[in-house]
Design a protein around this motif. Structure first.
Motif, mmCIF file in Angstrom:
data_model
loop_
_atom_site.group_PDB
_atom_site.id
_atom_site.type_symbol
_atom_site.label_atom_id
_atom_site.label_comp_id
_atom_site.label_asym_id
_atom_site.label_seq_id
_atom_site.Cartn_x
_atom_site.Cartn_y
_atom_site.Cartn_z
ATOM 1 N N HIS A 1 0.839 -1.192 0.000
ATOM 2 C CA HIS A 1 0.000 0.000 0.000
ATOM 3 C C HIS A 1 0.879 1.250 0.000
ATOM 4 N N LYS A 2 0.310 2.339 -0.477
ATOM 5 C CA LYS A 2 1.012 3.608 -0.437
ATOM 6 C C LYS A 2 1.097 4.109 0.998
ATOM 7 N N TRP B 1 1.038 6.730 4.122
ATOM 8 C CA TRP B 1 0.212 7.913 4.410
ATOM 9 C C TRP B 1 0.852 8.686 5.545
ATOM 10 N N GLU B 2 0.748 10.015 5.484
ATOM 11 C CA GLU B 2 1.330 10.867 6.519
ATOM 12 C C GLU B 2 0.495 12.126 6.654
ATOM 13 N N ALA B 3 0.390 12.617 7.891
ATOM 14 C CA ALA B 3 -0.349 13.853 8.150
ATOM 15 C C ALA B 3 0.355 14.613 9.271
ATOM 16 N N VAL C 1 -7.018 7.979 10.321
ATOM 17 C CA VAL C 1 -6.196 7.348 9.292
ATOM 18 C C VAL C 1 -7.125 6.830 8.200
ATOM 19 N N LEU D 1 -5.695 2.985 3.254
ATOM 20 C CA LEU D 1 -4.495 3.153 2.437
ATOM 21 C C LEU D 1 -4.737 2.652 1.020
ATOM 22 N N GLU D 2 -4.232 3.414 0.053
ATOM 23 C CA GLU D 2 -4.361 3.021 -1.339
ATOM 24 C C GLU D 2 -3.378 1.901 -1.657
#
Length: 377
Positions: free
Chosen positions: A193-194, A196-198, A212, A215-216
């Protein structure tokens, strides 16, 4: 503001008083002292600081207190933190927590005051415990908390979640954790999966939630996108060059070894026979010369020497006979049980071995005072 103070050491009087009670009472006194030390200093380091380290810690503490008195709290906190790292103390931690509160690090100050209260309780410092608990309770309404929410559809089995680079276990998913005000980074990764961050900014008391997303899926590699991977094809086996079929396992070596064993056994039996005759001759010489009777009783030193020589020669002959018999029997077994020779055309001549079909030959012989064995390939 409370001043810096180090815990006092435990008096060794109990150990001295128990000395008269014997080794067992002294051991119990030592164990009791160690238990008391552990209860009074639960946060103490494994190795005590040296005199120089203590001096540095005190200097840093005094300098930090002076900076706080001057209102330079941002400069004072690192001094107090370093002093506590060198030589941990309840008073140092209290002043450090007070300094953190003054520069806005409320969560760090809150947990520091709670640690001071726990250490003071263990050390029997009830007043300091009361003050530390009151300071922590006063900070609690001002705390900023971050809650990381992971919906069920986003909770991939192998997903890893981090907050400011620190792993966040699944038990903390959905729990509001006190954090110092400022910007914090939340990230999630999972195989296939790609990532993710924020970035989440916390600037006031209360709970800030971040969710969250699902996820792609990561795209396939560009070189193989849309094409099924090809199975690896093993190269065809390399056929070895055609050669004559090898003889059956052991057929080229067991027979010559068996023949050599039989030959050595026969030689050993012959040598033992000769030694037996020599022993008999020596004993006859002793009896015929009147030195010993036929029962082996000797009357002089010459008879004794001849009798001993005869016995020694006979013993050697017996040992050689046994060894020869074992060699002969083993060689015969090897010869008989060896596989038959390969069929015609598989080997070029009788007696060919494993090394390219080279012929072999072996001979055993007995010479004057020696035994020889000769073999050729």
């Amino acid at each position: 503001m409370l001043c810096h103070r180090r815990p006092s050491s435990i008096s060794p009087g109990a150990g001295r008083g128990a000395a008269a009670g014997g080794a067992r009472r002294r051991a119990l006194a030592v164990l009791s002292t160690l238990a008391a030390l552990a209860a009074l200093a639960p946060a103490a380091r494994a190795a005590e600081p040296t005199r120089e380290e203590r001096a540095a810690a005190v200097a840093l503490f005094d300098e930090g207190r002076a900076l706080m008195a001057a209102g330079k709290h941002a400069e004072a906190c690192p001094k107090l933190a370093e002093s506590h790292a060198i030589d941990p103390g309840i008073g140092t931690l209290f002043n450090l927590s007070d300094c953190y509160e003054r520069i806005g690090r409320t969560a760090t100050a809150w947990i520091g005051f709670r640690d001071v209260a726990a250490a003071a309780l263990s050390a029997g410092q009830t007043e300091r415990e009361r003050v530390a608990r009151a300071r922590a309770a006063a900070l609690e309404p001002r705390l900023s908390r971050l809650q990381i929410v992971v919906p069920p559809e986003a909770a991939i089995a192998a997903m890893e979640l981090t907050r400011d680079g620190v792993p966040v276990g699944r038990a903390l998913w959905g729990t509001a954790v006190p954090l110092d005000p400022g910007e914090h980074r939340v990230a999630a990764v999972a195989p296939g999966h790609k990532p993710w961050e924020a970035k989440v900014a916390i600037d006031k008391p209360g709970v800030v939630s971040v969710t969250v997303p699902v996820l792609e899926s990561a795209p396939a590699s560009s070189s193989g996108a849309g094409v099924a991977p090809k199975a690896a094809v093993a190269p065809p086996p390399v056929e070895p060059p055609a050669t004559d079929a090898p003889p059956p396992q052991g057929g080229s070596i067991r027979k010559p070894i068996g023949m050599i064993g039989v030959g050595l056994g026969v030689v050993g039996i012959g040598v033992s026979t000769a030694l037996g005759f020599m022993a008999r001759s020596t004993f006859d010489e002793a009896t015929e010369g009147g030195h010993c009777d036929k029962a082996g009783n000797c009357v002089d030193q010459t008879g004794l020497d001849l009798r001993d020589d005869a016995v020694r020669t006979g013993n050697i002959g017996t040992a050689v006979f046994i060894a020869g018999a074992v060699l002969a029997a083993g060689g015969a077994i090897l010869w008989i049980t060896a596989p038959s020779a390969p069929p015609a055309g598989a080997a070029s001549a009788r007696g060919r071995g494993l090394a390219g079909g080279a012929p072999w030959s072996a001979r055993v012989g007995l010479g004057p005072g020696s035994v020889w064995v000769e073999g050729k390939l």
